[in-house]
Each structure stands twice: as structure tokens, then as C-alpha cells.
Design a protein around this motif. Sequence first.
Motif, PDB file in Angstrom:
ATOM      1  N   ALA A 149       0.850  -1.193   0.000  1.00 16.67           N
ATOM      2  CA  ALA A 149       0.000   0.000   0.000  1.00 16.67           C
ATOM      3  C   ALA A 149       0.882   1.238   0.000  1.00 16.67           C
ATOM      4  O   ALA A 149       1.725   1.389   0.881  1.00 16.67           O
ATOM      5  CB  ALA A 149      -0.913  -0.004   1.216  1.00 16.67           C
ATOM      6  N   PRO A 150       0.708   2.154  -0.977  1.00 16.86           N
ATOM      7  CA  PRO A 150       1.580   3.328  -1.049  1.00 16.86           C
ATOM      8  C   PRO A 150       1.155   4.487  -0.156  1.00 16.86           C
ATOM      9  O   PRO A 150       1.946   5.397   0.090  1.00 16.86           O
ATOM     10  CB  PRO A 150       1.481   3.733  -2.527  1.00 16.86           C
ATOM     11  N   ASP A 151      -0.090   4.498   0.351  1.00 10.76           N
ATOM     12  CA  ASP A 151      -0.563   5.609   1.174  1.00 10.76           C
ATOM     13  C   ASP A 151      -1.706   5.126   2.061  1.00 10.76           C
ATOM     14  O   ASP A 151      -2.146   3.984   1.981  1.00 10.76           O
ATOM     15  CB  ASP A 151      -1.008   6.795   0.296  1.00 10.76           C
ATOM     16  N   ARG A 152      -2.195   6.043   2.926  1.00 14.55           N
ATOM     17  CA  ARG A 152      -3.218   5.653   3.903  1.00 14.55           C
ATOM     18  C   ARG A 152      -4.525   5.241   3.229  1.00 14.55           C
ATOM     19  O   ARG A 152      -5.231   4.349   3.713  1.00 14.55           O
ATOM     20  CB  ARG A 152      -3.482   6.822   4.866  1.00 14.55           C
ATOM     21  N   HIS A 153      -4.878   5.891   2.144  1.00 12.68           N
ATOM     22  CA  HIS A 153      -6.096   5.525   1.421  1.00 12.68           C
ATOM     23  C   HIS A 153      -5.998   4.091   0.920  1.00 12.68           C
ATOM     24  O   HIS A 153      -6.952   3.309   1.029  1.00 12.68           O
ATOM     25  CB  HIS A 153      -6.316   6.488   0.260  1.00 12.68           C
ATOM     26  N   ALA A 154      -4.838   3.737   0.394  1.00 14.21           N
ATOM     27  CA  ALA A 154      -4.635   2.369  -0.088  1.00 14.21           C
ATOM     28  C   ALA A 154      -4.662   1.357   1.055  1.00 14.21           C
ATOM     29  O   ALA A 154      -5.065   0.215   0.864  1.00 14.21           O
ATOM     30  CB  ALA A 154      -3.320   2.275  -0.851  1.00 14.21           C
ATOM     31  N   VAL A 155      -4.230   1.771   2.254  1.00 17.02           N
ATOM     32  CA  VAL A 155      -4.271   0.890   3.422  1.00 17.02           C
ATOM     33  C   VAL A 155      -5.715   0.479   3.715  1.00 17.02           C
ATOM     34  O   VAL A 155      -6.018  -0.696   3.930  1.00 17.02           O
ATOM     35  CB  VAL A 155      -3.642   1.584   4.644  1.00 17.02           C
ATOM     36  N   VAL A 156      -6.614   1.453   3.727  1.00 20.09           N
ATOM     37  CA  VAL A 156      -8.021   1.172   4.009  1.00 20.09           C
ATOM     38  C   VAL A 156      -8.584   0.208   2.970  1.00 20.09           C
ATOM     39  O   VAL A 156      -9.277  -0.761   3.288  1.00 20.09           O
ATOM     40  CB  VAL A 156      -8.831   2.483   4.038  1.00 20.09           C
ATOM     41  N   ARG A 157      -8.276   0.459   1.704  1.00 21.84           N
ATOM     42  CA  ARG A 157      -8.780  -0.387   0.619  1.00 21.84           C
ATOM     43  C   ARG A 157      -8.217  -1.806   0.717  1.00 21.84           C
ATOM     44  O   ARG A 157      -8.931  -2.789   0.493  1.00 21.84           O
ATOM     45  CB  ARG A 157      -8.439   0.239  -0.728  1.00 21.84           C
ATOM     46  N   GLN A 158      -6.918  -1.908   1.051  1.00 18.89           N
ATOM     47  CA  GLN A 158      -6.303  -3.231   1.118  1.00 18.89           C
ATOM     48  C   GLN A 158      -6.879  -4.056   2.268  1.00 18.89           C
ATOM     49  O   GLN A 158      -7.177  -5.247   2.104  1.00 18.89           O
ATOM     50  CB  GLN A 158      -4.788  -3.107   1.267  1.00 18.89           C
ATOM     51  N   ARG A 159      -7.048  -3.438   3.428  1.00 20.56           N
ATOM     52  CA  ARG A 159      -7.615  -4.171   4.561  1.00 20.56           C
ATOM     53  C   ARG A 159      -9.044  -4.621   4.269  1.00 20.56           C
ATOM     54  O   ARG A 159      -9.443  -5.732   4.629  1.00 20.56           O
ATOM     55  CB  ARG A 159      -7.566  -3.291   5.809  1.00 20.56           C
ATOM     56  N   ARG A 160      -9.808  -3.754   3.613  1.00 17.24           N
ATOM     57  CA  ARG A 160     -11.182  -4.128   3.254  1.00 17.24           C
ATOM     58  C   ARG A 160     -11.178  -5.263   2.233  1.00 17.24           C
ATOM     59  O   ARG A 160     -11.974  -6.202   2.315  1.00 17.24           O
ATOM     60  CB  ARG A 160     -11.914  -2.900   2.693  1.00 17.24           C
ATOM     61  N   GLU A 161     -10.248  -5.190   1.268  1.00 13.62           N
ATOM     62  CA  GLU A 161     -10.194  -6.218   0.235  1.00 13.62           C
ATOM     63  C   GLU A 161      -9.875  -7.586   0.821  1.00 13.62           C
ATOM     64  O   GLU A 161     -10.448  -8.607   0.397  1.00 13.62           O
ATOM     65  CB  GLU A 161      -9.154  -5.858  -0.829  1.00 13.62           C
ATOM     66  N   LEU A 162      -8.980  -7.648   1.791  1.00 16.10           N
ATOM     67  CA  LEU A 162      -8.620  -8.937   2.389  1.00 16.10           C
ATOM     68  C   LEU A 162      -9.849  -9.612   2.996  1.00 16.10           C
ATOM     69  O   LEU A 162     -10.053 -10.821   2.856  1.00 16.10           O
ATOM     70  CB  LEU A 162      -7.546  -8.741   3.462  1.00 16.10           C
ATOM     71  N   ARG A 163     -10.690  -8.827   3.672  1.00 15.31           N
ATOM     72  CA  ARG A 163     -11.898  -9.399   4.277  1.00 15.31           C
ATOM     73  C   ARG A 163     -12.942  -9.740   3.215  1.00 15.31           C
ATOM     74  O   ARG A 163     -13.630 -10.761   3.306  1.00 15.31           O
ATOM     75  CB  ARG A 163     -12.477  -8.421   5.303  1.00 15.31           C
ATOM     76  N   LEU A 164     -13.036  -8.893   2.195  1.00 14.66           N
ATOM     77  CA  LEU A 164     -14.039  -9.127   1.160  1.00 14.66           C
ATOM     78  C   LEU A 164     -13.720 -10.381   0.349  1.00 14.66           C
ATOM     79  O   LEU A 164     -14.627 -11.133  -0.023  1.00 14.66           O
ATOM     80  CB  LEU A 164     -14.123  -7.908   0.232  1.00 14.66           C
ATOM     81  N   ARG A 165     -12.450 -10.620   0.079  1.00  9.54           N
ATOM     82  CA  ARG A 165     -12.093 -11.816  -0.690  1.00  9.54           C
ATOM     83  C   ARG A 165     -12.564 -13.079   0.011  1.00  9.54           C
ATOM     84  O   ARG A 165     -13.028 -14.023  -0.627  1.00  9.54           O
ATOM     85  CB  ARG A 165     -10.579 -11.855  -0.938  1.00  9.54           C
ATOM     86  N   ASP A 166     -12.463 -13.104   1.333  1.00  8.11           N
ATOM     87  CA  ASP A 166     -12.941 -14.274   2.076  1.00  8.11           C
ATOM     88  C   ASP A 166     -14.457 -14.412   1.954  1.00  8.11           C
ATOM     89  O   ASP A 166     -14.975 -15.533   1.935  1.00  8.11           O
ATOM     90  CB  ASP A 166     -12.548 -14.157   3.550  1.00  8.11           C
ATOM     91  N   LEU A 167     -15.163 -13.296   1.874  1.00 12.41           N
ATOM     92  CA  LEU A 167     -16.618 -13.336   1.755  1.00 12.41           C
ATOM     93  C   LEU A 167     -17.065 -13.829   0.390  1.00 12.41           C
ATOM     94  O   LEU A 167     -18.008 -14.634   0.282  1.00 12.41           O
ATOM     95  CB  LEU A 167     -17.200 -11.942   2.036  1.00 12.41           C
TER      96      LEU A 167
END
Length: 315
Positions: A62-80
Motif C-alpha cells: 500500500a503506497p498511502d493511507r487511502h490504499a491501506v483502508v482499501r487493502q484491509r477491506r479487500e482482504l476481508r471481502l475476498r474471504d466473503l
Amino acid sequence: MTQAPTPTADTVRRLVRSLMKNGEGRAGGAGGDGPDVRPVTGTEEGGPWVWWVGTRHVLRLAPDRHAVVRQRRELRLRDLVRPHVGVAVAVSVAHGEWSGGLTYTLDTRIPGTTAPVHDVSAVGEDDLAGLLTGLREVPQRQAEALGVPRLPPRSLEALRTAAGRAAKQLAGADEFDPARLGQLTAPNAAQLTAPAAVLVHHALIGEHLLVGADGRVRGVLDWSDAAVGDPAEDIAGLATAVGAPAAVRAATLAGYGVRPCLRGLWLARCDMVVALAAATRGRGPAAPLPALRERLRRAWEPILLERVTELRGED
């Protein structure tokens, strides 16, 4: 917004070494000097933030804080979404912070190459139909609880107007014939309203679809733009990735009727006219001009549906 230092091969190698030392990830292809790492190039999500690690893993930083939020959300969404979509979704074998609160994920590498390399076969269209069907089955409340946004449908009439202006500019550069947009009249655009909202990937471009040499769709990458919204957006993405006929056939197999299919088709066509015009002015997205021209060509492939359909009454 915090901006990370540009990662180098040494930065990535040190991070992966620490993961292997702690037993959190087993990256293939490691040599005596550490794992074989190299940046992913030739895609919009590549550059210094996405790296091949050996032959079996991909590291995304993740290159910035906005990308951090997106990456953490994506990890949970992929499991769903994984149990629903019928194609492979990357698994994170390790994740954490790599620099000053900025996150990473070390993901399994899904076999296959991106859609522009291999054409999707008839069985691959079945795979895409399963993807669209599965997205419709994902519980929206669970997705929204993970932070997935709900997006209102776009105005096709507003997009049609913007595409008309862009088409005139492209005509001057001999890139596009504005008369082709005449197929989408204002009354027709008004009838192509959005169907009921579902979970949409919202970025089903060719670089995010992995296709095998046999034409089967092996996996879908990058769920960071996912939203609850208009399913025609994913039909539009597929039109630019695999061509309008294959996209419409897959959507029809998934149970979508004439209007959602045509709406997706025209979203794709108008989007690509606008994007190509912006790119020729130097204001477009990261995709290079040849890639945008290819997406435009795919979206404008003729389909039988629009030749035989008159938009009157119900589907």
C-alpha cells in the motif's frame, strides 16, 4: 496523506526474508541471496507497488493511507466472495505493515495470464456467468459491514452527452466516428435504467481477469474497487475485457435480461470514448493509448442483441 518511500528490490527482499524467517509465508524461487523478486510491469496496478515473489506469490504494498483502508477491506471481502464466485480469488498467506503504518499482503499467485493475452472460450463464458451469478448471491449486508460502499447508478444520459463531446474530439484525430453513437438515442438511454443493486467487482478490466490457454477463466484479481451497486458496471467491464459478444452472452447466462445487457454495453462504449479522448489530451488514466484503443474496439464489437431488440415494454 502519508506517502511511502518508493520500494526497491532490496526493500522487498528484506520484507520477504523476514516473513520466511518467521514462518508466515513460503515464497518459492528463493536463492542463496534471498527470494527472487521483480516488479510486476505491463499492468495498471504494477510499478513499484506490486512484486512477483518467486513463482508462487505476489506482494502488494500500500503506497498511502487511502490504499491501506482499501487493502484491509479487500482482504476481508475476498474471504466473503470466495465461496460464491466459482473462480479463484487470491489468498493472503501473510499481511502486516511494511513502512510507517502502511500495509502489505503476500498473496498466492493464480495460474493464467491476463484476458488480453488469451481469448475466452465458450466454457470460459460459463465461468464468467458463474462469477456474475455468484456476485449477485453475496449478502449485501455482510459486504457493507466490511466497509464496501454503496454506489448509486450512473446516469447513462449524462454519459451519452459526455461521450458525444469526446467523440467529436476523437473525430478530429481520426480515432472514432461520432455517428456510431447515434445508435444510443436519448429515449433509448432513458429506458436502460439500472437493475437492482448487487455486489459488483467494479473493475473487471482485462488485467484483472486471469485466463488459461484453454480459454477458461481461472481467477479474478483486485477487489479493492468493489461496491454494492449497478450490475451493468461489471457487464461493461467484461465488454472491454473479453469483447461485447462474450460479455453479453455471459450476462445472459447469468440471468440478466436485455436492458441490463444493453445498459452495460453502452456504459462500456461511452466510457471508452471518453477515456480515449481524455488520454489523447494527456489527461487520461494510467492505461497507455494502445490499451485504451483495444478496449474501445472490444466494447464496440457488434452483437446480435442490439440488432433485433426494440426497447418497448418489458424485456
